[in-house]
Design a protein around this motif. Sequence first.
Motif, PDB file in Angstrom:
ATOM      1  N   VAL A   1       0.880  -1.174   0.000  1.00  0.00           N
ATOM      2  CA  VAL A   1       0.000   0.000   0.000  1.00  0.00           C
ATOM      3  C   VAL A   1       0.915   1.220   0.000  1.00  0.00           C
ATOM      4  O   VAL A   1       1.946   1.231   0.711  1.00  0.00           O
ATOM      5  CB  VAL A   1      -0.903  -0.022   1.265  1.00  0.00           C
ATOM      6  CG1 VAL A   1      -1.652   1.289   1.429  1.00  0.00           C
ATOM      7  CG2 VAL A   1      -1.882  -1.204   1.207  1.00  0.00           C
TER       8      VAL A   1
ATOM      9  N   ASN B   1       9.897  -7.758   9.332  1.00  0.00           N
ATOM     10  CA  ASN B   1       8.754  -6.924   8.914  1.00  0.00           C
ATOM     11  C   ASN B   1       7.566  -7.155   9.852  1.00  0.00           C
ATOM     12  O   ASN B   1       6.640  -7.887   9.556  1.00  0.00           O
ATOM     13  CB  ASN B   1       8.388  -7.237   7.463  1.00  0.00           C
ATOM     14  CG  ASN B   1       7.421  -6.213   6.877  1.00  0.00           C
ATOM     15  OD1 ASN B   1       6.792  -5.450   7.608  1.00  0.00           O
ATOM     16  ND2 ASN B   1       7.315  -6.190   5.558  1.00  0.00           N
TER      17      ASN B   1
ATOM     18  N   GLY C   1      -6.744   0.319   6.663  1.00  0.00           N
ATOM     19  CA  GLY C   1      -7.504  -0.886   6.327  1.00  0.00           C
ATOM     20  C   GLY C   1      -7.367  -1.383   4.902  1.00  0.00           C
ATOM     21  O   GLY C   1      -7.947  -2.415   4.565  1.00  0.00           O
TER      22      GLY C   1
ATOM     23  N   LYS D   1      -3.434 -10.948  11.965  1.00  0.00           N
ATOM     24  CA  LYS D   1      -4.808 -10.483  12.161  1.00  0.00           C
ATOM     25  C   LYS D   1      -5.765 -11.244  11.256  1.00  0.00           C
ATOM     26  O   LYS D   1      -6.907 -11.511  11.622  1.00  0.00           O
ATOM     27  CB  LYS D   1      -4.895  -8.981  11.896  1.00  0.00           C
ATOM     28  CG  LYS D   1      -6.236  -8.410  12.307  1.00  0.00           C
ATOM     29  CD  LYS D   1      -6.307  -6.917  12.162  1.00  0.00           C
ATOM     30  CE  LYS D   1      -7.694  -6.440  12.598  1.00  0.00           C
ATOM     31  NZ  LYS D   1      -7.983  -5.103  12.081  1.00  0.00           N
TER      32      LYS D   1
ATOM     33  N   GLY E   1      -2.409   2.160   7.131  1.00  0.00           N
ATOM     34  CA  GLY E   1      -3.020   2.258   8.454  1.00  0.00           C
ATOM     35  C   GLY E   1      -4.506   2.543   8.421  1.00  0.00           C
ATOM     36  O   GLY E   1      -5.118   2.907   9.421  1.00  0.00           O
TER      37      GLY E   1
ATOM     38  N   GLY F   1      -4.650  -2.569   3.320  1.00  0.00           N
ATOM     39  CA  GLY F   1      -3.884  -3.822   3.283  1.00  0.00           C
ATOM     40  C   GLY F   1      -4.773  -4.998   3.674  1.00  0.00           C
ATOM     41  O   GLY F   1      -4.749  -6.062   3.037  1.00  0.00           O
ATOM     42  N   GLU F   2      -5.572  -4.775   4.697  1.00  0.00           N
ATOM     43  CA  GLU F   2      -6.480  -5.820   5.161  1.00  0.00           C
ATOM     44  C   GLU F   2      -7.517  -6.151   4.073  1.00  0.00           C
ATOM     45  O   GLU F   2      -7.836  -7.317   3.844  1.00  0.00           O
ATOM     46  CB  GLU F   2      -7.193  -5.310   6.413  1.00  0.00           C
ATOM     47  CG  GLU F   2      -7.588  -6.371   7.369  1.00  0.00           C
ATOM     48  CD  GLU F   2      -8.129  -5.781   8.678  1.00  0.00           C
ATOM     49  OE1 GLU F   2      -7.935  -4.579   8.969  1.00  0.00           O
ATOM     50  OE2 GLU F   2      -8.771  -6.544   9.388  1.00  0.00           O
TER      51      GLU F   2
HETATM   52  C1  LIG Z   1       2.116  -4.217   5.167  1.00  0.00           C
HETATM   53  C2  LIG Z   1       1.157  -3.217   4.504  1.00  0.00           C
HETATM   54  C3  LIG Z   1       0.669  -3.777   3.160  1.00  0.00           C
HETATM   55  C4  LIG Z   1      -0.067  -3.016   5.434  1.00  0.00           C
HETATM   56  O1  LIG Z   1      -1.029  -2.216   4.756  1.00  0.00           O
HETATM   57  P1  LIG Z   1      -1.982  -1.202   5.543  1.00  0.00           P
HETATM   58  O2  LIG Z   1      -3.029  -0.739   4.593  1.00  0.00           O
HETATM   59  O3  LIG Z   1      -1.174  -0.155   6.207  1.00  0.00           O
HETATM   60  O4  LIG Z   1      -2.597  -2.169   6.662  1.00  0.00           O
HETATM   61  P2  LIG Z   1      -4.032  -2.018   7.371  1.00  0.00           P
HETATM   62  O5  LIG Z   1      -4.307  -0.567   7.652  1.00  0.00           O
HETATM   63  O6  LIG Z   1      -5.047  -2.764   6.598  1.00  0.00           O
HETATM   64  O7  LIG Z   1      -3.742  -2.742   8.763  1.00  0.00           O
HETATM   65  C5  LIG Z   1      -4.225  -4.053   9.024  1.00  0.00           C
HETATM   66  C6  LIG Z   1      -3.491  -4.623  10.218  1.00  0.00           C
HETATM   67  O8  LIG Z   1      -2.101  -4.721   9.929  1.00  0.00           O
HETATM   68  C7  LIG Z   1      -1.360  -4.425  11.122  1.00  0.00           C
HETATM   69  N1  LIG Z   1      -0.631  -3.173  10.938  1.00  0.00           N
HETATM   70  C8  LIG Z   1      -0.770  -2.264   9.966  1.00  0.00           C
HETATM   71  N2  LIG Z   1       0.104  -1.242  10.122  1.00  0.00           N
HETATM   72  C9  LIG Z   1       0.815  -1.541  11.235  1.00  0.00           C
HETATM   73  C10 LIG Z   1       1.881  -0.891  11.913  1.00  0.00           C
HETATM   74  N3  LIG Z   1       2.402   0.276  11.476  1.00  0.00           N
HETATM   75  N4  LIG Z   1       2.397  -1.498  13.020  1.00  0.00           N
HETATM   76  C11 LIG Z   1       1.915  -2.662  13.469  1.00  0.00           C
HETATM   77  N5  LIG Z   1       0.888  -3.335  12.850  1.00  0.00           N
HETATM   78  C12 LIG Z   1       0.350  -2.772  11.763  1.00  0.00           C
HETATM   79  C13 LIG Z   1      -2.370  -4.273  12.220  1.00  0.00           C
HETATM   80  O9  LIG Z   1      -2.627  -5.562  12.750  1.00  0.00           O
HETATM   81  C14 LIG Z   1      -3.570  -3.780  11.445  1.00  0.00           C
HETATM   82  O10 LIG Z   1      -4.786  -4.012  12.099  1.00  0.00           O
HETATM   83  P3  LIG Z   1      -5.387  -2.882  13.112  1.00  0.00           P
HETATM   84  O11 LIG Z   1      -5.522  -1.637  12.305  1.00  0.00           O
HETATM   85  O12 LIG Z   1      -6.677  -3.447  13.559  1.00  0.00           O
HETATM   86  O13 LIG Z   1      -4.355  -2.725  14.193  1.00  0.00           O
HETATM   87  C15 LIG Z   1       1.839  -1.814   4.315  1.00  0.00           C
HETATM   88  O14 LIG Z   1       2.390  -1.419   5.552  1.00  0.00           O
HETATM   89  C16 LIG Z   1       2.956  -1.825   3.272  1.00  0.00           C
HETATM   90  O15 LIG Z   1       2.693  -1.641   2.073  1.00  0.00           O
HETATM   91  N6  LIG Z   1       4.216  -1.998   3.695  1.00  0.00           N
HETATM   92  C17 LIG Z   1       5.368  -1.985   2.777  1.00  0.00           C
HETATM   93  C18 LIG Z   1       5.379  -3.190   1.867  1.00  0.00           C
HETATM   94  C19 LIG Z   1       5.414  -4.486   2.672  1.00  0.00           C
HETATM   95  O16 LIG Z   1       6.136  -4.612   3.646  1.00  0.00           O
HETATM   96  N7  LIG Z   1       4.620  -5.489   2.211  1.00  0.00           N
HETATM   97  C20 LIG Z   1       4.504  -6.785   2.866  1.00  0.00           C
HETATM   98  C21 LIG Z   1       5.671  -7.679   2.598  1.00  0.00           C
HETATM   99  S1  LIG Z   1       5.418  -8.745   1.223  1.00  0.00           S
END
Ligand SMILES: CC(C)(COP(=O)(O)OP(=O)(O)OC[C@H]1O[C@@H](n2cnc3c(N)ncnc32)[C@H](O)[C@@H]1OP(=O)(O)O)[C@@H](O)C(=O)NCCC(=O)NCCS
Length: 148
Positions: free
Chosen positions: A76, A113, A84, A122, A82, A86-87
């Motif tokens: 994302v 990570n 939702g 989750k 942060g 990614g979820e």
């Molecule tokens: C990993 C990633 C896809 C998460 O996407 P996102 O849209 O931010 O995630 P969401 O908002 O849907 O969060 C869902 C859950 O993930 C976890 N989460 C998300 N951000 C977090 C953070 N900064 N710290 C800890 N947990 C986190 C939590 O469990 C969260 O649930 P909650 O909001 O009820 O606490 C995003 O951080 C990203 O693109 N990171 C860089 C690329 C990467 O590392 N990809 C995965 C490796 S293949």
Amino acid sequence: MNAWRVWTAGPADAETLASLEALAFGGRSWGGDSVKESFVAPRVTVLLGGENVREPLGFAVWRDLGSEAELLTIGVVAPARGKGLGEALLSGVIRAAQDARAERCFLEVDALNETAAALYKKAGFTPVGERRRYYADGGDAVVMALDL
Ligand SMILES: CC(C)(COP(=O)(O)OP(=O)(O)OC[C@H]1O[C@@H](n2cnc3c(N)ncnc32)[C@H](O)[C@@H]1OP(=O)(O)O)[C@@H](O)C(=O)NCCC(=O)NCCS
């Protein structure tokens, strides 16, 4: 909470996917050509997500391996994290894998990570193994799986 949409991408979205992936992963990007191969690789599906189809803000790529599905990458763009998306993308993969009659979904995540690991936990994924020095920079990966 945002009402995210998740949709299946096609070859015309190759540039979009490449730029989203570069933005999401920075120095650890697969690189444009590799990520674009997702559209020609067998049994690979690309999902995009955002508030509307004109402005995708995230992606997920998964592979249908018959009884198993593999999440290949998910990301994302930083300003949309942060909230939702990614979820929502991961749920889209799980639903699609269930529709394809996969029994299990697995993935590899960088052992450092914690953000991604929290996202997967989750959704119900649990650690099932590790792959030492899995990444090009020598980092270890944790294998996680979810029974569908
Ligand atoms: C990993 C990633 C896809 C998460 O996407 P996102 O849209 O931010 O995630 P969401 O908002 O849907 O969060 C869902 C859950 O993930 C976890 N989460 C998300 N951000 C977090 C953070 N900064 N710290 C800890 N947990 C986190 C939590 O469990 C969260 O649930 P909650 O909001 O009820 O606490 C995003 O951080 C990203 O693109 N990171 C860089 C690329 C990467 O590392 N990809 C995965 C490796 S293949």
